[in-house]
Design an enzyme around this catalytic site. Sequence first.
Site, PDB file in Angstrom:
ATOM      1  CB  SER A   1      30.486 -56.124 -52.691  1.00  0.00           C
ATOM      2  OG  SER A   1      29.657 -56.243 -53.727  1.00  0.00           O
TER       3      SER A   1
ATOM      4  CE1 TYR B   1      26.678 -54.491 -49.714  1.00  0.00           C
ATOM      5  CE2 TYR B   1      26.785 -54.240 -51.947  1.00  0.00           C
ATOM      6  CZ  TYR B   1      27.110 -54.987 -51.059  1.00  0.00           C
ATOM      7  OH  TYR B   1      27.934 -56.196 -50.799  1.00  0.00           O
TER       8      TYR B   1
END
Length: 263
Positions: free
Chosen positions: A140, A153
């Site tokens: 990501s 995350y």
Amino acid sequence: MKVKDKVFVVTGAGSGMGRELSIQLVRKGAQVALVDINRKGIQETAVQAGIERVSFHEVDITDRNSVHYLPSQVLSQLGEVDGLINNAGIIQPFLDVKGLDYAVIEKVMNVNFYGTLYMTKAFLPELLKRPEAHIANVSSMGGFIPFPGQTVYSASKAAVKILTEGLYSELKGTNVGVTVIHPGAVNTNIMKNSDLKTASTNSEAGSKILSAEKAAALMIDGIERNKFRVLVGKDATLLDMLYRFNPKMAVDLIVKKMKKRSE
């Protein structure tokens, strides 16, 4: 590695990016083993992709024992495995670390990092047997720059980044290519799959969100070109450039933007 006539395993194939990756791989002539914890979702993906070109496997990738037996199941149905795309992932509730329960932290790490690790270790022996093969792990933009309220995350995706780059160094000179993928904002249902309420977006933010179709095409192109690193979306590209130039400035900018958006 060209994907035509190859067999790919795609995690998170029951919806969103995983579904789009699977559909496009089939369109380009590949066969796909659809892996997801949501059986209904992978059945729907199978219909959309072409039932005759896929197999589907209801598997919890955080269950190491289940993942251990997955390669033999895929081989029994599709005959071989040439590629693995570790796409499955979840985000956390938008909370600072101090407000996160340990159960939530463990779930995010288990799905995003350990799920990727388990799948990689399970399938790597089979990939090494092929004339050419490929591993693509979806990190990501949060894997290289932190976002307030998504720290765990981001940590999980940073772990995926380093795992993938380490695999590249270990597999260099073998038949297995390795790519790490850093998507920016993509229009998927990751919020729903993470058991979170859908966040509202203003028009400015919405205009920067990339379609899953376009994002998947960029990912597959990166695999076919054997790219070391794929940045998906203008936001990921710009933040990567800024972070390389001045990490502190980049983080401060993210904090400022997110505070302004929450007001």
